[in-house]
Design a protein around this motif. Structure first.
Motif, PDB file in Angstrom:
ATOM      1  N   THR A  75      45.586 103.675 -37.830  1.00 49.77           N
ATOM      2  CA  THR A  75      45.126 104.487 -36.634  1.00 49.77           C
ATOM      3  C   THR A  75      44.952 103.728 -35.369  1.00 49.77           C
ATOM      4  OG1 THR A  75      43.739 106.212 -36.015  1.00 49.77           O
ATOM      5  CG2 THR A  75      42.699 104.264 -37.137  1.00 49.77           C
ATOM      6  N   GLN A 111      51.623 112.332 -33.165  1.00 50.37           N
ATOM      7  CA  GLN A 111      51.056 111.682 -34.169  1.00 50.37           C
ATOM      8  C   GLN A 111      49.604 112.060 -34.346  1.00 50.37           C
ATOM      9  OE1 GLN A 111      52.287 109.405 -36.384  1.00 50.37           O
ATOM     10  NE2 GLN A 111      54.488 109.379 -35.493  1.00 50.37           N
ATOM     11  N   SER A 112      49.519 113.039 -35.198  1.00 44.71           N
ATOM     12  CA  SER A 112      48.020 113.747 -35.575  1.00 44.71           C
ATOM     13  C   SER A 112      47.248 113.223 -36.436  1.00 44.71           C
ATOM     14  CB  SER A 112      48.226 115.200 -35.201  1.00 44.71           C
ATOM     15  OG  SER A 112      49.095 115.757 -36.335  1.00 44.71           O
ATOM     16  N   ARG A 172      49.778 110.162 -29.140  1.00 42.27           N
ATOM     17  CA  ARG A 172      48.717 109.986 -30.426  1.00 42.27           C
ATOM     18  C   ARG A 172      47.516 110.886 -30.000  1.00 42.27           C
ATOM     19  NH1 ARG A 172      47.054 109.728 -35.227  1.00 42.27           N
ATOM     20  NH2 ARG A 172      45.467 108.293 -35.849  1.00 42.27           N
ATOM     21  N   ASP A 209      43.532 107.835 -29.498  1.00 43.89           N
ATOM     22  CA  ASP A 209      44.315 108.746 -28.705  1.00 43.89           C
ATOM     23  C   ASP A 209      44.872 108.358 -27.512  1.00 43.89           C
ATOM     24  OD1 ASP A 209      43.430 110.376 -30.798  1.00 43.89           O
ATOM     25  OD2 ASP A 209      42.304 111.824 -29.688  1.00 43.89           O
ATOM     26  N   LEU A 263      49.550 106.492 -38.603  1.00 42.68           N
ATOM     27  CA  LEU A 263      50.718 106.735 -37.815  1.00 42.68           C
ATOM     28  C   LEU A 263      51.884 106.421 -38.781  1.00 42.68           C
ATOM     29  CD1 LEU A 263      50.137 104.253 -34.666  1.00 42.68           C
ATOM     30  CD2 LEU A 263      49.425 106.762 -35.063  1.00 42.68           C
TER      31      LEU A 263
END
Length: 450
Positions: free
Chosen positions: A313, A267-268, A342, A316, A272
């Motif tokens: 969001t 998930q970049s 993530r 990470d 998401l």
């Protein structure tokens, strides 16, 4: 319950004293509060039981009348005694907050990790908030957003060592995992305005709907006794029911776990995004994100009516996504839980003309750390044959000059390293038209066939 037991239970609640040191204060017993069953042991009689385990010595008389004991000094070993709960001394139990997020409160005060929740406490979660509590035996309750729960009982009776944990869900949803105990006597109930779910050692959900006019219960593991709407039923694993004042719908089989499209994809993007393989009988889907597979530490949650969910969001890291389908009765199905990574590493690009067949391409990335970029332009009719391919760029712009007339496609790749791993992601492919008479793209010569 026998009318005689109901009356005596109410009598016991009225005559119990204000309390004794180091014991939970008794509260009025509802008419359906069952008495505790105790098997007399060597040396027991009603006087000694009252002395050591009841609020006052005179309480033995209620037990004598209830059990039709002629001589309170003589109780044969093994005699089964029914004792109203309101008469018995108990010690308070506590629950602790083990995770929370957003506007969650305990008795009106902002929640904090490790805060204790006692009998009589009220837990509330606001919009986009959640809270999880844990009890001493490891049992846990998770409250998603917009849930209102009161702890009605949280105690352990000294006489039998059995625990009594009663919760009232006034609004919202709960997910509970009860740790099994070997004594088989503990009491754990989730009550709503119109139903009671009684369990021993199980994993289940309870929800209050339509402002308290309906309630649902779903069992993931173990068994739940569900009473409400004038009916009583037992829910086995994988089934649920809906209760209204008119009656109970169910038991019905829970919808199967929905499949997630490309669940291992990193998930970049800033949001998401999860695709869901549709289920025929589903009217909605619930999608939750958590740091743990047990979903005690929920990060985000959304309810969607289509087979794709977008969530805000998150930092990470490694996460879990849980998806459930909801049927026309508002009964929530079995969960699909998948781990995902993530790593925010997205790029957005634009182009503008500088005149004279000169074009400025600009982009910006999302994510931490240093990045390099690859800029690619190709004829629209030959996208695999770039006319410009510039890797290793460190700036966030590129000027292209003297592009021949025609239609083009272009995009930018961003690449970076985080925690020893390399991540790359392309921007959305865009089009560009250079005015003039276009010429067909030349194809690269192919090597002769062997």
């Amino acid at each position: 319950m026998d009318k005689r037991l109901i009356a005596l239970a109410m009598l016991a609640a009225m005559v119990a004293p204000a309390g004794a040191p180091a014991t939970a204060q008794p509260k009025p017993a509802p008419a359906d509060d069952p008495p505790i069953s105790y098997s007399a042991r060597k040396g027991d009689n009603l006087y000694t039981l009252a002395l050591h385990y009841m609020h006052r010595q005179a309480d033995y008389a209620v037990v004598q009348k209830l059990n039709k004991i002629r001589d309170p000094r003589r109780v044969p070993i093994g005699t089964n005694l029914l004792i109203p709960r309101a008469l018995l001394r108990s010690d308070p139990l506590q629950a602790k907050v083990i995770a929370f997020r957003g506007a969650a409160t305990i008795d009106g005060q902002a929640a904090a990790l490790g805060v204790t929740v006692n009998e009589g406490g009220r837990i509330q979660t606001g919009q986009n908030a959640f809270l999880s509590i844990s009890m001493a035996d490891g049992s846990t309750i998770t409250l998603p957003s917009q849930t209102n729960v009161r702890i009605e009982r949280l105690r352990r009776f000294r006489l039998t060592n059995e625990m009594e944990r009663l919760f009232r869900v006034d609004d919202g949803r709960t997910q509970t995992e009860v740790t099994p105990r070997t004594n088989g006597r503990d009491r754990f109930e989730m009550r709503t305005p119109i139903s009671v779910a009684a369990v021993r050692g199980t994993h289940f959900r309870v929800a209050v709907l339509d402002g308290g006019k309906a309630a649902t219960a779903e069992v993931l593991d173990g068994h739940v006794g569900l009473a409400g709407g004038g009916t009583e039923t037992t829910l086995d694993p994988g089934v649920g029911a809906r209760v209204t004042p008119e009656g109970t719908t169910g038991p019905v089989r829970l919808l199967p776990p929905p499949d997630i499209v490309d669940p291992v994809r990193i998930q970049s993007e800033p949001e998401l995004v999860f695709g869901i393989v549709p289920l025929d009988q589903a009217v909605r889907y619930r999608v939750q994100i958590a740091k743990d597979a047990g979903f005690l530490d929920i990060a985000e949650e959304v309810m969607v009516e289509r087979a794709q969910a977008s969530l805000p969001t998150v930092p990470d890291g490694d996460y879990f996504v849980r998806v459930t389908a909801i049927d026309t009765n508002e009964i929530e199905g079995l969960p699909r839980v998948v781990g995902f990574e993530r790593h925010l590493n997205a790029v957005r690009a634009t182009a503008e003309t500088l005149g004279g067949r000169r074009y400025l391409f600009k982009w910006r990335d999302f994510g931490d750390g240093a990045h390099q970029y690859r800029f690619v332009v190709a004829r629209a009719d030959a996208p695999g044959n770039p006319v410009i391919d510039e890797p290793g760029l460190t700036g966030q712009s590129f000027v292209a000059t003297d592009l021949p007339p025609g239609d083009y496609v272009w995009r930018v790749q961003t690449s970076g390293i985080s925690n020893g791993k390399s991540y790359s992601n392309w921007s959305t492919q865009q089009t560009l038209t250079v005015a003039g008479e276009a010429k067909p793209a030349k194809k690269r010569a192919q090597p002769p066939a062997p």
